[in-house]
Design a protein around this motif. Structure first.
Motif, short mmCIF file in Angstrom:
data_model
loop_
_atom_site.label_atom_id
_atom_site.label_comp_id
_atom_site.label_asym_id
_atom_site.label_seq_id
_atom_site.Cartn_x
_atom_site.Cartn_y
_atom_site.Cartn_z
N HIS A 14 11.36 -19.68 2.13
CA HIS A 14 10.81 -18.60 2.96
C HIS A 14 11.38 -17.24 2.58
O HIS A 14 12.57 -17.12 2.29
N ASP A 19 10.13 -16.05 7.94
CA ASP A 19 11.44 -16.03 8.60
C ASP A 19 12.60 -16.21 7.63
O ASP A 19 13.69 -16.62 8.04
N HIS A 44 5.68 -19.21 6.34
CA HIS A 44 4.95 -19.75 7.49
C HIS A 44 3.67 -18.94 7.71
O HIS A 44 3.74 -17.72 7.95
MN MN Z 1 11.27 -21.32 9.15
#
Ligand code: MN
Ligand code: AMP
Ligand code: MN
Ligand code: MN
Length: 282
Positions: A14, A19, A44
């Protein structure tokens, strides 16, 4: 022939577009420094970081795979489905992910309200600076805020006490259906993979229902090696992959240098007798 210490593949991590704490450029640098040859970014519900990630990966001679991690609600559980090899410009995928991100904004305000009720004033405003992408405020950003303020020692405590499923600041959310997530990924030319299957609180009957429905929908694989699994779970999900004929994906699920168990590029070698999802890419 000596066994390699680390798998040169990392297909789950990520960036600040969701995040994570590093930019796509910083992730590319870290992946390369840690020996990764085949890398995917899987933010995400978001694909906006992929063009930067691809450019920086290719500058360093790594093979890059466009990825995403889609939030799904299945039988009342949150399940994550990774899409690999997607076309990030696919209009249907982009529109669907955008709609999910819009839904996150009201949810984030509701989480802020619950935290305020628990005595943590201005949690929403406090979490926002942690979220570089204002469309993607996640529980992780609230957790970082609680740690920064000294209310929790680490992210794990923030989830255990407040933000985890069923905890006082948890706001139930209806994400995409499993059918939708697999369809969006397939329509965008990608392979659908169940992320970190060991993290879901499903009994054997439910697990079987998830795996077989996913397979019927055209899902091709599961993650076996992930930062969320113990060594024992590596063996369990290797066996699940063999049993269902799933291809296998592997990724650290790296979010930041001081978070998580496994560094970007820090996965061990793959157990024997498995079909890697990346065979055609490396
Ligand atoms: Mn995450
Ligand atoms: P959200 O999509 O907003 O529900 O946030 C989910 C994210 O929270 C996951 O992708 C993880 O990064 C993070 N997360 C969930 N559970 C934990 C935990 N126990 N410890 C640390 N991070 C967690
Ligand atoms: Mn996940
Ligand atoms: Mn993830």
């Amino acid at each position: 022939m000596s066994a390699q210490a680390f798998l040169p593949v990392d297909l789950h991590c990520h960036s600040v577009f969701s995040d994570g704490v590093l930019t796509p450029a910083e992730l590319a640098e870290r992946a390369h420094a840690n020996g990764v040859r085949l890398w995917a970014l899987t933010d995400h519900d978001e694909v906006s970081g992929l063009s930067q990630a691809r450019a920086h990966a290719q500058d360093r001679g790594m093979v890059f795979v466009d990825g995403v991690e889609i939030s799904v609600t299945w039988a009342g559980h949150t399940v994550h489905v990774v899409g690999l090899g997607i076309n990030p410009a696919h209009p249907g995928l982009r529109a669907s992910l955008h709609a999910m991100r819009v839904g996150r904004q009201a949810r984030a305000r509701a989480i802020g309200d619950r935290l305020a009720d628990l005595g943590f004033a201005h949690a929403y405003d406090g979490a926002l600076p942690f979220a570089a992408n204002p469309e993607l405020v996640s529980r992780t950003h609230f957790a970082r805020f609680l740690v920064q303020q000294g209310h929790c020692a680490d992210l794990g405590e923030a989830f255990r006490r407040y933000l985890g499923d069923g905890k006082p600041a948890f706001v139930p959310t209806r994400w995409a259906s499993l059918t939708q997530a697999v369809e969006w990924i397939r329509q965008a030319g990608g392979k659908a993979i169940i992320a970190h299957p060991g993290r879901y609180d499903l009994d054997d009957t439910r697990s079987h229902a998830l795996f077989s429905q996913f397979q019927d929908l055209g899902g091709v694989g599961i993650e076996v090696l992930t930062g969320s699994h113990t060594a024992q779970e590596y063996a369990i999900y290797a066996q699940v992959a063999r049993r269902y004929g799933f291809q296998v994906s592997c990724g650290s699920d790296f979010h930041g240098p001081s978070e998580g168990r496994i560094d970007l590029g820090g996965l061990p070698p793959l157990p024997a007798g498995l079909v890697p999802v990346w065979q055609e890419w490396l």
